[in-house]
Design a protein around this motif. Sequence first.
Motif, mmCIF file in Angstrom:
data_model
loop_
_atom_site.group_PDB
_atom_site.id
_atom_site.type_symbol
_atom_site.label_atom_id
_atom_site.label_comp_id
_atom_site.label_asym_id
_atom_site.label_seq_id
_atom_site.Cartn_x
_atom_site.Cartn_y
_atom_site.Cartn_z
ATOM 1 N N ASP A 88 0.788 -1.233 0.080
ATOM 2 C CA ASP A 88 -0.071 0.097 0.026
ATOM 3 C C ASP A 88 0.878 1.217 0.031
ATOM 4 O OD1 ASP A 88 1.039 0.122 2.411
ATOM 5 O OD2 ASP A 88 -0.879 -0.388 3.429
ATOM 6 N N THR A 89 0.607 2.451 0.199
ATOM 7 C CA THR A 89 1.292 3.595 0.294
ATOM 8 C C THR A 89 2.124 3.622 1.641
ATOM 9 O OG1 THR A 89 -0.423 4.878 1.558
ATOM 10 C CG2 THR A 89 -0.317 4.992 -1.140
ATOM 11 N N SER A 90 2.150 2.869 2.565
ATOM 12 C CA SER A 90 2.927 2.988 3.662
ATOM 13 C C SER A 90 3.893 1.782 4.115
ATOM 14 C CB SER A 90 2.090 3.314 5.219
ATOM 15 O OG SER A 90 1.180 1.963 5.053
ATOM 16 N N GLY A 91 3.748 0.783 3.322
ATOM 17 C CA GLY A 91 4.585 -0.532 3.626
ATOM 18 C C GLY A 91 4.345 -1.639 2.535
ATOM 19 N N VAL A 92 5.104 -2.531 2.691
ATOM 20 C CA VAL A 92 4.946 -3.868 1.856
ATOM 21 C C VAL A 92 4.089 -4.747 2.765
ATOM 22 C CG1 VAL A 92 6.213 -6.262 1.070
ATOM 23 C CG2 VAL A 92 7.380 -3.794 1.405
ATOM 24 N N SER A 114 14.409 -13.854 -3.119
ATOM 25 C CA SER A 114 14.949 -12.375 -3.078
ATOM 26 C C SER A 114 14.456 -11.540 -2.158
ATOM 27 C CB SER A 114 14.660 -11.935 -4.308
ATOM 28 O OG SER A 114 15.367 -12.669 -5.564
ATOM 29 N N GLU A 115 13.983 -12.201 -0.849
ATOM 30 C CA GLU A 115 13.506 -11.197 0.165
ATOM 31 C C GLU A 115 14.407 -10.159 0.813
ATOM 32 O OE1 GLU A 115 10.575 -12.471 2.885
ATOM 33 O OE2 GLU A 115 10.394 -14.534 2.212
ATOM 34 N N GLU A 116 15.761 -10.531 0.344
ATOM 35 C CA GLU A 116 16.741 -9.374 0.660
ATOM 36 C C GLU A 116 16.399 -8.122 0.047
ATOM 37 O OE1 GLU A 116 18.459 -13.489 0.197
ATOM 38 O OE2 GLU A 116 17.262 -12.356 -0.905
ATOM 39 N N LEU A 117 15.520 -8.165 -0.912
ATOM 40 C CA LEU A 117 15.102 -6.746 -1.458
ATOM 41 C C LEU A 117 14.091 -6.057 -0.963
ATOM 42 C CD1 LEU A 117 15.485 -7.631 -5.169
ATOM 43 C CD2 LEU A 117 17.083 -6.360 -3.973
ATOM 44 N N LYS A 118 13.255 -6.944 -0.057
ATOM 45 C CA LYS A 118 12.138 -6.358 0.693
ATOM 46 C C LYS A 118 12.275 -4.972 1.264
ATOM 47 C CE LYS A 118 8.402 -7.990 3.653
ATOM 48 N NZ LYS A 118 7.742 -9.221 4.270
ATOM 49 N N PRO A 119 13.427 -4.846 2.188
ATOM 50 C CA PRO A 119 13.479 -3.714 2.896
ATOM 51 C C PRO A 119 13.681 -2.430 1.858
ATOM 52 C CG PRO A 119 14.874 -5.279 3.968
ATOM 53 C CD PRO A 119 14.360 -5.903 2.545
ATOM 54 N N LEU A 120 14.053 -2.786 0.944
ATOM 55 C CA LEU A 120 14.411 -1.543 -0.327
ATOM 56 C C LEU A 120 12.984 -1.317 -1.233
ATOM 57 C CD1 LEU A 120 18.074 -3.174 -1.894
ATOM 58 C CD2 LEU A 120 17.388 -1.176 0.211
ATOM 59 N N LEU A 121 12.218 -2.115 -1.222
ATOM 60 C CA LEU A 121 11.132 -1.868 -1.876
ATOM 61 C C LEU A 121 10.371 -0.658 -2.085
ATOM 62 C CD1 LEU A 121 9.212 -3.124 -4.235
ATOM 63 C CD2 LEU A 121 7.742 -4.301 -2.470
ATOM 64 N N MET A 122 10.186 -0.071 -0.709
ATOM 65 C CA MET A 122 9.305 1.003 -0.589
ATOM 66 C C MET A 122 9.947 2.368 -1.298
ATOM 67 S SD MET A 122 6.383 0.204 0.206
ATOM 68 C CE MET A 122 5.666 1.824 0.472
ATOM 69 N N GLY A 123 11.534 2.060 -1.081
ATOM 70 C CA GLY A 123 12.140 2.918 -1.864
ATOM 71 C C GLY A 123 12.113 2.880 -3.332
ATOM 72 N N VAL A 128 19.106 -9.269 -11.116
ATOM 73 C CA VAL A 128 17.432 -9.381 -10.950
ATOM 74 C C VAL A 128 16.859 -8.004 -11.602
ATOM 75 C CG1 VAL A 128 15.481 -9.321 -9.219
ATOM 76 C CG2 VAL A 128 17.594 -10.625 -8.912
ATOM 77 N N ALA A 129 15.820 -8.176 -12.330
ATOM 78 C CA ALA A 129 14.982 -7.226 -12.961
ATOM 79 C C ALA A 129 14.055 -6.833 -12.387
ATOM 80 C CB ALA A 129 14.805 -7.389 -14.230
ATOM 81 N N ALA A 130 13.501 -5.833 -11.947
ATOM 82 C CA ALA A 130 12.223 -5.303 -11.317
ATOM 83 C C ALA A 130 11.083 -4.594 -11.992
ATOM 84 C CB ALA A 130 12.483 -4.768 -9.976
ATOM 85 N N VAL A 131 9.907 -4.855 -12.269
ATOM 86 C CA VAL A 131 8.786 -3.981 -12.930
ATOM 87 C C VAL A 131 8.114 -3.662 -11.573
ATOM 88 C CG1 VAL A 131 7.132 -3.783 -14.278
ATOM 89 C CG2 VAL A 131 9.009 -5.229 -14.902
ATOM 90 N N ILE A 132 7.561 -2.214 -11.383
ATOM 91 C CA ILE A 132 6.797 -1.912 -10.243
ATOM 92 C C ILE A 132 5.735 -0.964 -10.926
ATOM 93 C CG2 ILE A 132 6.774 -0.496 -8.078
ATOM 94 C CD1 ILE A 132 10.004 -1.128 -7.993
ATOM 95 N N VAL A 157 1.369 -0.686 -5.065
ATOM 96 C CA VAL A 157 1.929 -1.001 -6.157
ATOM 97 C C VAL A 157 2.054 -2.701 -6.216
ATOM 98 C CG1 VAL A 157 3.630 1.068 -6.376
ATOM 99 C CG2 VAL A 157 4.453 -1.029 -5.253
ATOM 100 N N VAL A 158 2.067 -3.189 -7.441
ATOM 101 C CA VAL A 158 2.467 -4.499 -7.605
ATOM 102 C C VAL A 158 3.868 -4.490 -8.322
ATOM 103 C CG1 VAL A 158 2.213 -6.540 -8.944
ATOM 104 C CG2 VAL A 158 -0.029 -5.062 -8.008
ATOM 105 N N ALA A 159 4.838 -5.213 -7.595
ATOM 106 C CA ALA A 159 6.386 -5.549 -7.948
ATOM 107 C C ALA A 159 6.464 -6.858 -8.458
ATOM 108 C CB ALA A 159 7.146 -4.791 -6.779
ATOM 109 N N VAL A 160 7.236 -7.174 -9.304
ATOM 110 C CA VAL A 160 7.671 -8.375 -9.672
ATOM 111 C C VAL A 160 9.026 -8.292 -10.092
ATOM 112 C CG1 VAL A 160 5.404 -8.835 -10.992
ATOM 113 C CG2 VAL A 160 7.376 -8.031 -12.276
ATOM 114 N N PHE A 161 9.703 -9.485 -9.760
ATOM 115 C CA PHE A 161 11.039 -9.760 -9.947
ATOM 116 C C PHE A 161 11.410 -10.937 -10.731
ATOM 117 C CE2 PHE A 161 10.225 -7.597 -5.964
ATOM 118 C CZ PHE A 161 11.059 -6.494 -5.927
#
Length: 401
Positions: free
Chosen positions: A87-91, A98-107, A140-144, A156-160
């Motif tokens: 949502d607009t505030s968090g995952v 690839s959960e290592e990327l989870k803390p970076l997702l909102m950025g 890894v590529a990402a589409v957000i 957002v919907v984010a795919v990796f």
Amino acid sequence: MPDSPLFTAAAVAVIALAIAVVVGVGLKVLRSFRELGTDAERAIYNTLHAASKAGQHLRTGLNPAGAAKASRQLRNLLGCDALAITDTSGVLAWDGPSEELKPLLMGLASEALAGGRTTVIHAGDLRAPHGKTGGPATPVAAVIAPIRAGTRVAGVVAVFAPAASAGLVRATGEVADWVATQVELAELDASRTLLMEAEVRALRAQISPHFIYNSLNAIASFINTDPERARELVVEFADFTRYSFRRHGDFTTLAEELRCIDRYLLLERARFGERVQVSLRIAPEVLSTVIPFLSLQPLVENAVRHGLEAKEGPGHITITANDSGAFAEVTIEDDGVGMDPEHLRSMLAGHSDGDHVGLRNVDSRLRQVYGDDNGLVIETAPGEGTLITMRVPKSQPGHDA
């Protein structure tokens, strides 16, 4: 004998029977496969089935439980390595590696959330560590893609995946639009429910039993010592309840609501005496402004019950109504005990129960009628009192008091 004609014939018969069995089984498999339709039809079925399953989990809106279940279906639908929903505030949900990327997702999602445009990060620009103990990095590529619900971005919907192909970008955008549709349907269902609840609360349950009980006790206390005042309080109580339980119209004028508040405060002062002090500063030009029925009285009641009643000594309530361009701005301020902002935020969002049901009810009704940008603005802190601001348009075609 192995070389006898009889043995050779038997062997040929066994081989022929085996071939017949294999052919028969093969034909049966092919026939059942054809019954499922063509490859395109099977792909359509699988897509619709996954969308249907995911939709069931999103019908309550964007929340962690529903998003977690829906993300599994959507990840299979897109065939990506990992999929996340925010949502607009968090995952809210992450499915896949690839959960290592989870803390970076909102950025990473900030541009999509702010501008409502899909963000593509190609392999090489984004790398996820391989395994829990480090090691070689895996490109890894990402589409957000933004979830646009109405005029706002809800998340957002984010795919990796190993690469961000044009097809994956388009498919992710379509999935995000589909999720937005489910969110809008959930909000529509919630609005219908809230509208019915708001009407019932406004017409039948805004007067708390606590207030009625205490008012009647206060009136009873004057029957012997001051019969004239007791009669006046009975009339005020009758007028107040008549207004509060009226059966016509969802709107009233600011002037009518202030008259209701005056009666309410008169009854409360009969109980608290000089402990409740009230100041009013009302601009005459906003008195005719149309506002939702019983939208101010619960705010004043909240100030008395939860602000001043728990405070030692006298307390002060200031009610102001000013002309603010296209809006009428009303504020209700008390110097009482205040509230914890985090608890208040959770209560207004409907995540926790509390004693301030009147605030949540008024806030929900204002957002339904005037949009999400026109809910209550509440400034408070423990021991610092509470300031509540309500802004309503002065021009409201179709809303009759």
